[in-house]
Design an enzyme around this catalytic site. Structure first.
Site, PDB file in Angstrom:
ATOM      1  N   HIS A 209      21.799  -6.739 -19.105  1.00 31.04           N
ATOM      2  CA  HIS A 209      20.515  -7.104 -18.484  1.00 31.04           C
ATOM      3  C   HIS A 209      19.771  -5.930 -17.889  1.00 31.04           C
ATOM      4  O   HIS A 209      18.643  -6.071 -17.455  1.00 31.04           O
ATOM      5  CB  HIS A 209      20.723  -8.164 -17.405  1.00 31.04           C
TER       6      HIS A 209
HETATM    7  C1  UD1 Z   1      18.148  -8.352 -10.534  1.00 32.30           C
HETATM    8  C2  UD1 Z   1      18.558  -7.113  -9.734  1.00 32.30           C
HETATM    9  C3  UD1 Z   1      19.779  -6.471 -10.391  1.00 32.30           C
HETATM   10  C4  UD1 Z   1      20.886  -7.473 -10.611  1.00 32.30           C
HETATM   11  C5  UD1 Z   1      20.333  -8.648 -11.406  1.00 32.30           C
HETATM   12  C6  UD1 Z   1      21.340  -9.720 -11.705  1.00 32.30           C
HETATM   13  C7  UD1 Z   1      16.747  -5.869  -8.632  1.00 32.30           C
HETATM   14  C8  UD1 Z   1      15.933  -4.652  -8.680  1.00 32.30           C
HETATM   15  N1  UD1 Z   1      17.510  -6.124  -9.705  1.00 32.30           N
HETATM   16  O1  UD1 Z   1      17.726  -7.924 -11.824  1.00 32.30           O
HETATM   17  O2  UD1 Z   1      20.251  -5.440  -9.547  1.00 32.30           O
HETATM   18  O3  UD1 Z   1      21.949  -6.857 -11.304  1.00 32.30           O
HETATM   19  O4  UD1 Z   1      19.251  -9.220 -10.651  1.00 32.30           O
HETATM   20  O5  UD1 Z   1      20.756 -10.670 -12.542  1.00 32.30           O
HETATM   21  O6  UD1 Z   1      16.711  -6.579  -7.652  1.00 32.30           O
HETATM   22  N2  UD1 Z   1      14.127 -14.452 -14.488  1.00 32.30           N
HETATM   23  C9  UD1 Z   1      14.113 -15.784 -14.781  1.00 32.30           C
HETATM   24  N3  UD1 Z   1      14.759 -16.630 -13.904  1.00 32.30           N
HETATM   25  C10 UD1 Z   1      15.374 -16.193 -12.784  1.00 32.30           C
HETATM   26  C11 UD1 Z   1      15.357 -14.824 -12.496  1.00 32.30           C
HETATM   27  C12 UD1 Z   1      14.743 -13.966 -13.351  1.00 32.30           C
HETATM   28  O7  UD1 Z   1      13.572 -16.217 -15.776  1.00 32.30           O
HETATM   29  O8  UD1 Z   1      15.940 -17.023 -12.030  1.00 32.30           O
HETATM   30  C13 UD1 Z   1      13.483 -13.515 -15.442  1.00 32.30           C
HETATM   31  C14 UD1 Z   1      12.049 -13.250 -15.112  1.00 32.30           C
HETATM   32  O9  UD1 Z   1      11.367 -13.122 -16.313  1.00 32.30           O
HETATM   33  C15 UD1 Z   1      12.107 -11.923 -14.413  1.00 32.30           C
HETATM   34  C16 UD1 Z   1      13.263 -11.242 -15.096  1.00 32.30           C
HETATM   35  O10 UD1 Z   1      14.170 -12.289 -15.423  1.00 32.30           O
HETATM   36  O11 UD1 Z   1      10.910 -11.230 -14.499  1.00 32.30           O
HETATM   37  C17 UD1 Z   1      13.962 -10.232 -14.260  1.00 32.30           C
HETATM   38  O12 UD1 Z   1      14.317 -10.772 -12.986  1.00 32.30           O
HETATM   39  P1  UD1 Z   1      14.368  -9.826 -11.682  1.00 32.30           P
HETATM   40  O13 UD1 Z   1      14.799 -10.626 -10.506  1.00 32.30           O
HETATM   41  O14 UD1 Z   1      13.118  -9.041 -11.575  1.00 32.30           O
HETATM   42  O15 UD1 Z   1      15.467  -8.769 -12.055  1.00 32.30           O
HETATM   43  P2  UD1 Z   1      16.887  -8.862 -12.778  1.00 32.30           P
HETATM   44  O16 UD1 Z   1      16.772  -8.177 -14.093  1.00 32.30           O
HETATM   45  O17 UD1 Z   1      17.454 -10.248 -12.778  1.00 32.30           O
END
Ligand code: UD1
Length: 375
Positions: A209
């Site tokens: 991820h």
């Molecule tokens: C975040 C953390 C990372 C951790 C990871 C675990 C930061 C900078 N990063 O990254 O350290 O290892 O979580 O997963 O805080 N999305 C959904 N549903 C959700 C959450 C996210 O669809 O419940 C999608 C969205 O399109 C979003 C993308 O995933 O834009 C990324 O989510 P985000 O919370 O920005 O970062 P992670 O890649 O999950």
């Protein structure tokens, strides 16, 4: 009013839940404080958040900020504003944050400005790679928190090198391993192996991820190529993170991935199902931070698809090998692991299931040296 100190615990994203759950339980057992749980809502899908509350027996959050996704600035800023309001309303005596996600950084910054003591669970980890958003979050959070709860000696050393007052550093061990050990028997029964069509000890697990791996089509394409080779020798179960799924579609990698017969894709799994799956795997390939530690605790060989790690003890003592992102190297290392038992290791000191008790004791006995009022 009970007259007891009030502690606010913060969770935001998936890797926070298994770190805060045992701390809240240990504080409740010690019985010295009133506690509330704040969810920032950084992760909000059922599979990324709700299922963990059920699996880990966590209370429903007392306060939910509902910040959701966005750019780093948007997400961090929303938590910053939302949690400041919470602090002003709740007037906690202490805040507990965990890990290295954007919510961790934002809440520790609020605390520093409001002069509320903040404790950081999993302090001191460093990848020395400022390209990682998490590294920025770790450094700033540790600079701002008054209580730094570290999992291993390398973390203490990193903090000392940065000039941290040793009186702020408390080595308590790895709290995620408390959760792992407490849930392992239940997790083994919950494993999705039958549903995924794989047999104990005869499959691999893949998670991906990190933006550095999935946001660049060349890197992601190379990883799919490596995977194409590995799945011919070992069926691989791949729970797909929402970010990764989106990128796979953006880059048109879906058909290539779907054509790999040995690759079993699924939605992100809950804590118990995923631990049950990992515990019986032959090999794990990942770019996750926590999974490097969980495989070391379980004695399962792990190939980490990154150039560096903030968890070096998993390499020096545990079952982890850093393999980078070069597809040839990844395949080579996977073949090496499959041709024998894979890398053996030992479980690091204080990864013993007692970290949350030690944290509760630090929080119970901690006295602030200097303080200023919340205004
Ligand atoms: C975040 C953390 C990372 C951790 C990871 C675990 C930061 C900078 N990063 O990254 O350290 O290892 O979580 O997963 O805080 N999305 C959904 N549903 C959700 C959450 C996210 O669809 O419940 C999608 C969205 O399109 C979003 C993308 O995933 O834009 C990324 O989510 P985000 O919370 O920005 O970062 P992670 O890649 O999950």
């Amino acid at each position: 009013m009970s007259g007891r100190p009030k502690i606010l615990h913060v969770v935001g994203a998936r890797p926070n839940f298994m770190k805060i759950a045992p701390v809240m339980q240990a504080v409740a057992r010690a019985g010295f404080a009133d506690q509330k749980l704040v969810h920032t809502g950084q992760h909000y899908d059922i599979a990324m958040s709700d299922v963990f509350f059920t699996d880990l027996g966590m209370p429903v959050p007392d306060i939910h900020l509902g910040v959701g996704s966005g750019s780093h600035a948007e997400q961090t800023a929303k938590v910053l504003v939302g949690f400041e309001r919470v602090c002003l309303d709740e007037r906690p005596d202490l805040v507990v944050v965990a890990g290295d996600v954007n919510s961790t950084l934002a809440c520790s910054l609020d605390c520093a400005k409001l002069r509320i003591p903040c404790a950081h669970v999993e302090a001191g980890l460093r990848s020395f790679d400022m390209e990682m958003p998490e590294e920025v979050n770790r450094i700033v959070t540790d600079r701002l928190c008054e209580i730094l709860l570290t999992p291993s000696p390398d973390a203490d050393e990193n903090l000392r090198q940065e000039g941290t007052d040793p009186a702020r550093i408390f080595r308590v061990g790895n709290v995620m391993i408390d959760t792992l050990l407490a849930h392992l028997p239940k997790a083994r029964a919950a494993g999705p192996q039958a549903r995924m069509g794989v047999e104990p000890g005869r499959y691999g697990v893949l998670t991906l991820h990190r933006p550095s791996n999935v946001d660049d089509p060349k890197v992601f394409g190379g990883l799919v190529e490596a995977l194409g080779e590995i799945q011919r020798h070992l069926p691989m179960v791949f729970p797909v993170h929402p970010r990764t799924r989106r990128r796979m579609e953006d880059f048109g990698l879906g058909p290539r991935v779907a054509a790999l017969a040995g690759l079993r894709l699924c939605e992100p799994l809950g804590y118990l199902e995923f631990l049950g799956l990992t515990a019986d795997a032959k090999l794990v390939l990942t770019d996750s931070g926590g999974l490097q530690e969980e495989t070391t605790a379980l004695g399962i060989p792990c190939l980490t698809i990154r150039e560096n790690t903030e968890r070096p003890v998993t390499v020096s003592e545990g079952t982890n090998t850093l393999v980078g992102v070069d597809p040839r190297r990844i395949v080579e290392e996977a073949m090496r692991a499959l041709s024998g038992p894979g890398k053996a290791g030992r479980v690091p000191a204080l990864w013993d299931g007692g970290a949350s008790e030690r944290i509760a004791e630090v929080l119970r006995t901690w006295k602030r040296v200097r303080s200023a009022p919340v205004t």
